[in-house]
Design a protein around this motif. Structure first.
Motif: not given
Length: 276
Positions: A19-26, A28-32, A203-212, A229-234
């Motif tokens: 999963i590749q994510m583009a983020t700004e201010n934590q 998720v703006l775009f993912y592939t 890094e924080s975004v992945f941490g929130h999704i996986k950890g929190n 599925e990941f779109g719903i998560v994002a």
């Protein structure tokens, strides 16, 4: 793919998606979603997919050392966007042990006029030939091959190389020039401040999704289903961020309000990271 969760400690391969994510201010703006095990080969298709959307293309792209390849640097120049991407040995080269290691030709003396190196034993390492290599994904790289005039009876050979014959050096002029430009950019004051944000951004975004949020494994199979599925998560992650910002801006935390407004520059900077 080789996962971080390796309970048997044997480097076992498991089915997975990158999963590749583009983020700004934590946010998720775009993912592939990719079926490529390395981040290096996901950089270009991720940004190409972004170009084909209605989203504005970012002014700056920041990624970690896993994306710092010659192909990705050239792609950044061709597409004319600013990138802050260290190469894989960027941090290692700053260590004192690296600078004293005679195995690295970058620590040798180089004569640009004669186009030759001088090894730590004061023997000439002369240019021999050109070499072209093509990667598995079809990208071609050009090298200059240098070879020591004589490594026989050299007391430093065991520290310098494991080769049976003379020591050879393969030098990639294009990649070395791109690495030098990347190093200058990363050490500049404004760029260093921007790159420092990467640790608290994607890094924080992945941490929130996986950890929190405890989302550590996909329930579906297939690219299309995993994409949904990941779109719903994002989307859920972004909703929770909006709720948090709404509470922050409601007047209960006035001290942080100005900082939030300062960072709210939609998609001016893109932070990228995989994998899942």
């Amino acid at each position: 793919m080789r996962m971080k969760e390796d309970h048997m400690n044997n480097g076992q391969l498991k089915p997975g998606y990158n999963i590749q994510m583009a983020t700004e201010n934590q946010f998720v703006l775009f993912y592939t979603v990719h079926q490529r095990p390395t981040d290096t080969r996901c950089f270009k298709p991720h940004l190409e997919a972004l170009k084909n959307t209605s989203l504005p293309f970012p002014k700056n792209v920041i990624a970690d050392a896993g994306y710092g390849s010659e192909e990705n640097y050239i792609y950044s120049l061709d597409e004319q966007f600013e990138s802050l991407i260290p190469y894989n040995t960027f941090l290692t080269e700053q260590k004192r042990s690296y600078k004293k290691d005679i195995r690295h030709a970058s620590n040798w003396t180089y004569d640009e006029y004669k186009d030759e190196y001088t090894c730590p034993n004061n023997r000439k390492v002369l240019f021999k030939r050109y070499l072209t290599r093509t990667d598995k994904n079809g990208f071609t790289r050009d090298f200059k091959v240098y070879e020591c005039e004589d490594c026989s009876d050299c007391p430093l050979k065991s520290q310098c190389t494991k080769a049976q014959g003379n020591r050879q050096v393969q030098y990639n002029p294009v990649y070395e020039e791109l690495k030098a430009k990347a190093k200058v950019s990363l050490w500049s004051e404004p760029s260093a401040q921007i790159y420092a944000r990467r640790k608290i951004e994607v890094e924080s975004v992945f941490g929130h999704i996986k950890g929190n949020r405890s989302f550590r494994r996909f329930s579906l199979r297939g690219l299309a289903k995993v994409q949904t599925e990941f779109g719903i998560v994002a989307m859920a992650h972004n909703f929770l961020k909006v709720a948090g910002l709404h509470q922050l801006l409601s007047g209960k935390n006035r001290g942080k309000q100005k900082q939030v407004e300062k960072n709210n520059s939609f998609f001016s900077t893109c932070f990228i990271l995989g994998t899942y």
